[in-house]
Scaffold this motif. Structure first.
Motif, mmCIF file in Angstrom:
data_model
loop_
_atom_site.group_PDB
_atom_site.id
_atom_site.type_symbol
_atom_site.label_atom_id
_atom_site.label_comp_id
_atom_site.label_asym_id
_atom_site.label_seq_id
_atom_site.Cartn_x
_atom_site.Cartn_y
_atom_site.Cartn_z
ATOM 1 N N GLN A 1 0.989 -0.907 0.097
ATOM 2 C CA GLN A 1 0.072 0.087 0.353
ATOM 3 C C GLN A 1 0.876 0.880 0.006
ATOM 4 O OE1 GLN A 1 -2.463 -0.529 3.639
ATOM 5 N NE2 GLN A 1 -3.833 -1.740 2.294
ATOM 6 N N GLY B 1 -3.674 -10.136 2.410
ATOM 7 C CA GLY B 1 -4.270 -9.221 4.315
ATOM 8 C C GLY B 1 -5.638 -10.515 4.707
ATOM 9 N N ARG C 1 -4.043 -1.607 9.573
ATOM 10 C CA ARG C 1 -5.013 -2.284 10.525
ATOM 11 C C ARG C 1 -3.661 -2.924 12.312
ATOM 12 N NH1 ARG C 1 -6.255 -8.194 8.344
ATOM 13 N NH2 ARG C 1 -5.094 -9.112 8.325
ATOM 14 N N PHE D 1 -10.463 -6.362 12.239
ATOM 15 C CA PHE D 1 -10.765 -6.842 10.960
ATOM 16 C C PHE D 1 -11.301 -5.577 9.648
ATOM 17 C CE2 PHE D 1 -11.486 -9.651 7.072
ATOM 18 C CZ PHE D 1 -10.662 -9.730 7.202
ATOM 19 N N HIS E 1 -10.156 1.809 9.148
ATOM 20 C CA HIS E 1 -11.454 1.008 8.958
ATOM 21 C C HIS E 1 -11.758 1.198 10.336
ATOM 22 C CE1 HIS E 1 -9.951 -0.077 5.458
ATOM 23 N NE2 HIS E 1 -9.500 -1.295 5.120
HETATM 24 S S1 SF4 Z 1 -7.652 -4.261 7.135
HETATM 25 FE FE1 SF4 Z 1 -8.346 -4.075 4.370
HETATM 26 S S2 SF4 Z 1 -6.357 -3.451 3.649
HETATM 27 FE FE2 SF4 Z 1 -5.683 -4.902 5.479
HETATM 28 S S3 SF4 Z 1 -6.103 -6.801 4.942
HETATM 29 FE FE3 SF4 Z 1 -8.065 -6.269 5.101
HETATM 30 S S4 SF4 Z 1 -9.114 -6.074 3.741
HETATM 31 FE FE4 SF4 Z 1 -6.760 -5.934 3.208
#
Ligand code: SF4
Lengths: 829, 166
Positions: free
Chosen positions: A338, A371, A658, A663, A730
């Motif tokens: 990323q 991921g 993360r 998650f 997230h």
């Molecule tokens: S948190 Fe989002 S970017 Fe990270 S592994 Fe999970 S889905 Fe992929």
């Protein structure tokens, strides 16, 4: 012997040390609902985790038709009975209130309940209308990394051959698109070369931008167990944060974000300079070494030290470890994928292994990680930007072969352009050429970059949005039709983890209300749309998970991801088989490329490669002249400065990521009480020196602002690299008043309010790690602390700054040791 | 002025022009995010070519400006702000797709013209055993070809959607 461990306070549990080349001792972790004793469990139903890509095998405990807990499966190659904290507690989300139980349709601006017929009728009539009026290019599908193989495959067939659109991608685009692309660039084909078992044999493990302690906690337990045993491996860690991995590393490099290629080029420079190249391997199995050697010639550790802001001596020390390793295992994740120059950097890690001949033997491997739990399935089934079975869209023979499998004309399958990637699909929707977007199992209103833009796209009147999910997510709130989906434990299907291990997950309980498995929804749509093959028969001939799996096997036959040796019955026996699994390899294949690179030949490769800077596609003529014999391709790359650099107004770099207890968009983990309590809200991390310079303290409410937007959170002062801020991503809005965004004057909470719309030109993976940001005080903390866990990379730099994260009595997990006779036969090194 | 000097001058002009065009396209298509970012990265290549050419020209008794040069007309100042605004305002409409295809075509043609000049220089350098000039050509020309492949790939990928979906 059994013991109970608070697995929020001690996420990686107790140690079971083991020696190098021995096999990892088993231990069974169990967590049952309060008041349920193991004897009361009526059925144990097999499944595999869907809260990360480890593929932890587990059994679901069923009591009176409901899920009452989980235990790790002892005979599985992946986890040997262990559970991560998300595995142990995440299942509770399935039965939390707020599950969608009936379809919803938008009426006069409001979502109202309806029956399935009404909802599906809206979807199909809009599809038909768009197909006649605007053509297949007006319909797009955006799916997940969390459905099952059978579902992706069905979706791929109906989208590519039924609708005939190029617009189908998964949210694996945000997550592991670079892993797939880097493998295609180096080996001509996707597919993980290594195996988790390499952890048992490696003497050096290098983790590049991979905080494995938090993203794949069970494999971190395995590394910890080796660190406590005989002949432990030495770790090299590249990460700007003080992760658990960094704390255990022999060498920790904390580079300025966006400079991975410079660092890797310096490592390659040192390895070549010190004569640590395996010339035999390079000659026999690769092309392109000369070009790499000349391109990194000037990339000295001193040169890289200036760009990356790390000591040249540390770069040398890392190169020494990598260069002297006898079995080197490298693992890679979001800190590379990323970030700026994602594919170029990931490819340099492959190069490291190619020049050192570190592939295909126990302990010598690369894990270009995923991921999400079923990211690999999205890729192999072609529900992302690829054709099913790793077929090459530029190769007419591959398209013809796929057309044969589906019994359609080759021209039915759009292949004049590469399949459209997600970011471009949203752009087409923004411009109005895509008029219907069907989103399954993902939440772009929180997970895509620059959320204000994403919300405005989804809210457009002219765009018809279908969302299929478990809960009324931020994205579902903006939809025109919402379809309630069944999930893990409520449906059957297979999932393939990051090291190609296939697990069968079976239905244990009924889904709530009228929720249906995603497979049923796709099959229903295909039937209503009456998609036909070229002889007028139905395009989709299967009707349940097992027949879908059998159909997929025919599509995978002869391709690298060959599943033909597997059946549901077989998967109910041996737990965890790695593809390819066929007649030649009936028990699966632990490592790819044991005798050279198999899938890079111009006639069979999945991709002819791309320019790592421009993303321009090479064609077959170029590829044939570069690599006529189908060897591994060593592709060099020059370092380019990141696109957004700090300036006076935005003096910090900002990275997002993360953390252990959550998650994806927290749709499930925030509904598991123990996980939610451990990290209940967003926070901001800054270094001790930066905090001191700004007069900020633990718990102060601060605002992080970029050119796109701002997020507010309490400050956690950590040992993160100075000049860098971190936001956990997230955290969304479903549990706030805003519902889908920071409404009502509320400040932003989702990290992606701030991130830039920019992606790697080769893999098309968005950059979440390189924004320039400002930091300001909003309000003093007055003794409050940040809601950040202390057990992870967000541990405060002053140990007493915040109370320790604990789970308490409800977070106890039983750990039972297992007698040695159950242990697997040792694998010879 | 001999033929080599003439070609050096023409290519120097061509690379400056392309650098400016790339920056202008990046500004005009801010909402085409990949185009915006990659065009700027590729402009840096052309700017470096300008510097190398100026250096090489000296040996041929030619004084060319080694500085990057101004971006193509109107890419800075008021006009560029105006363009940014326009980019945002029209971001929601399909016509920018056609405009983008036109701009990419123009970039492609400029790069192709430069590429032909590099070919000519390479031939002349070989004929005169001018190793220094040959070294400049072999380090720069591949990047020009990559610029062409980039525009070509984008045109190929975008055309079906832009031209068939109203
Ligand atoms: S948190 Fe989002 S970017 Fe990270 S592994 Fe999970 S889905 Fe992929």
């Amino acid at each position: 012997m059994d013991s109970s461990v608070d697995r929020i306070a001690r996420p990686w549990g107790s140690r079971t040390p083991y020696d190098r080349h021995a096999s990892w001792p088993a231990r069974v972790d169990t967590h049952l609902e309060a008041g349920v004793a193991p004897e009361q469990v009526q059925r144990w139903v097999r499944a595999a985790s869907i809260l990360h890509s480890d593929g932890d095998a587990m059994d679901i405990a069923v009591v009176d038709g409901r899920t009452a807990g989980v235990r790790g499966r002892v005979d599985d190659r992946v986890n040997r009975g262990r559970l991560g904290p998300k595995d142990a507690f995440g299942w509770q989300a399935n039965s939390s209130s707020g599950r969608l139980t009936r379809p919803l349709v938008r009426e006069d601006g409001r979502l109202v309940e309806c029956d399935w017929d009404t909802a599906m009728e809206r979807v199909t009539s809009r599809s038909r209308e768009l197909l006649t009026r605007r053509g297949p290019g007006s319909i797009g599908f955006y799916t997940s990394g969390q459905l099952y193989l059978e579902e992706y495959y069905t979706l791929a067939v109906l989208a590519r051959a039924g609708i005939g659109t190029s617009h189908l991608d998964g949210n694996t685009r945000l997550c592991t698109a670079t892993a797939g692309e880097a493998l295609k660039e180096s080996f001509g084909c996707d597919g993980q070369p290594g195996s988790y078992d390499d952890i048992d044999h490696a003497d050096v493990i290098a983790l590049f931008g991979h905080n494995i302690a938090e993203t794949q906690p069970v494999q971190w337990m395995r590394i910890l167990d080796r660190l406590e045993g005989g002949d432990p491996p030495r770790l090299v860690c590249v990460d700007p944060r003080p992760t658990r991995v960094a704390r255990r590393a022999a060498v920790h490099l904390a580079p300025r974000v966006g400079t991975n290629v410079a660092l890797l080029n310096a490592l390659l420079h040192e390895i070549i300079r010190a004569g640590r190249v395996d010339h035999d391997y390079v000659r026999t199995h690769t092309v392109g070494f000369e070009e790499l050697a000349s391109r990194v010639e000037e990339c000295t550790p001193e040169w890289a030290a200036r760009i990356c802001d790390v000591p040249a001596a540390s770069i040398r020390a890392a190169a020494d470890l990598l260069g002297a390793a006898d079995r080197l295992l490298s693992t890679v994740l979001q800190g590379v994928y990323q970030s700026h120059q994602a594919t170029a950097a990931a490819v340099q890690i492959n190069n490291l292994h190619l020049v050192r001949g570190m592939l295909g033997r126990p302990g010598a491997g690369v894990l270009q990680m995923n991921g999400q739990p079923t990211a690999q399935n999205t890729r192999e089934c072609g529900a992302d930007g690829d054709l099913p079975g790793f077929r090459n869209w530029q190769n007419d023979d591959h398209v013809a072969d796929l057309a044969r499998v589906w019994n359609v004309e080759p021209s039915t399958i759009p292949h004049h352009t590469p399949p459209t990637h997600a970011m471009q699909m949203f752009r087409y929707a923004e411009q109005g050429s895509i008029r219907m977007l069907w989103i399954s199992g993902t939440n772009p209103a929180v997970s895509l970059p620059e959320l204000a833009r994403v919300r405005s796209i989804l809210q457009q009147e002219r765009l018809f949005v279908v969302v299929q999910d478990l809960f009324l997510t931020e994205t579902a709130r903006l939809a025109d039709v919402v379809l309630p989906a069944a999930t893990w434990g409520e449906k059957t299907g297979t999932a393939t983890n990051a090291d190609r291990t296939v697990h069968l997950s079976e239905k244990a309980v009924e889904p709530p209300g009228e929720a249906r498995p995603d497979l049923d929804v796709f099959l229903d749509y295909a039937a209503r749309m009456d998609f036909r093959d070229k002889d007028g028969g139905p395009l989709i001939t299967w009707h349940d998970p097992e027949s879908a799996f059998e159909a997929w096997k025919r599509c995978s036959a002869g391709r690298p991801c060959d599943y033909t040796g597997l059946t549901y019955a077989k998967l109910r026996g041996a737990s965890g088989v790695q593809w390819p699994c066929n007649e030649q390899a009936p028990d699966g294949t632990p490592r790819l490329y044991a005798d050279g690179v198999a899938w890079a030949h111009p006639d069979v490769c999945e991709s002819y490669g791309k320019d790592l800077v421009t993303g321009a596609a090479d064609d077959v003529v170029e590829y044939r002249s570069l690599n006529p014999d189908g060897k591994a391709v060593i592709r060099a790359a020059d370092y380019l400065p990141p696109h957004e650099a700090p300036d006076e107004d935005h003096p910090f770099q900002l990275t997002t990521g993360r953390t252990l207890y959550h998650f994806h968009t927290r749709t499930k983990t925030a509904r598991a009480p123990q996980l939610n309590a451990a990290a209940p809200d967003v926070w901001v991390e800054a270094s001790a020196s930066d905090a001191a310079a700004l007069g900020l303290h633990e718990g102060d409410l601060v605002e992080v602002g970029t050119r796109r937007g701002a997020v507010r959170g309490r400050l956690r002062v950590t040992d993160i690299r100075p000049g860098l801020l971190f936001l956990p991503f997230h955290y969304g809005y479903w549990d706030t008043e805003g519902g889908h965004g920071p409404g009502g004057g509320m400040p932003g909470r989702a990290a992606n309010e701030t991130t830039v719309t920019d992606w790697d030109p080769a893999s098309k993976q968005p950059l979440f790690k390189t924004a320039a940001a400002a930091l300001r005080l909003v309000e003093r903390g007055d003794g409050r602390v940040a809601p950040a866990p202390t057990t992870t990379a967000s541990a405060p730099s002053r140990a007493d700054a915040a109370p320790a994260t604990v789970g308490g009595p409800t977070a106890l997990v039983t750990e039972s040791s297992v007698p040695a006779r159950d242990r697997r036969a040792q694998e010879a090194p | 002025m001999n033929g080599i000097a003439f070609t050096l001058r023409a290519l120097h002009h061509g690379e400056r022009h392309l650098a400016g065009q790339l920056i202008a396209v990046a500004e005009r298509h801010r909402t085409e995010h990949e185009v915006h970012h990659v065009a700027r990265d590729l402009a840096a290549w052309s700017r470096a070519h300008v510097a190398s050419l100026a250096e090489a020209a000296r040996a041929h008794g030619l004084d060319l400006d080694g500085s990057p040069g101004a971006p193509a007309t109107g890419a800075t100042g008021v006009l560029s702000t105006l363009r940014e605004k326009t980019a945002e305002a029209v971001g929601r409409r399909p016509e920018p797709g056609l405009l983008l295809l036109r701009d990419l075509r123009e970039l492609h043609l400029s790069a192709a013209e430069n590429s032909l000049y590099w070919e000519m220089l390479a031939q002349a350098a070989q004929a005169t055993k001018d190793d220094e000039l040959l070294a400049v050509v072999s380090s720069c020309h591949p990047q020009t070809l990559r610029q062409m492949r980039w525009t070509n790939t984008l045109i190929k990928n975008l055309s079906p959607q832009v031209l068939t979906c109203p």
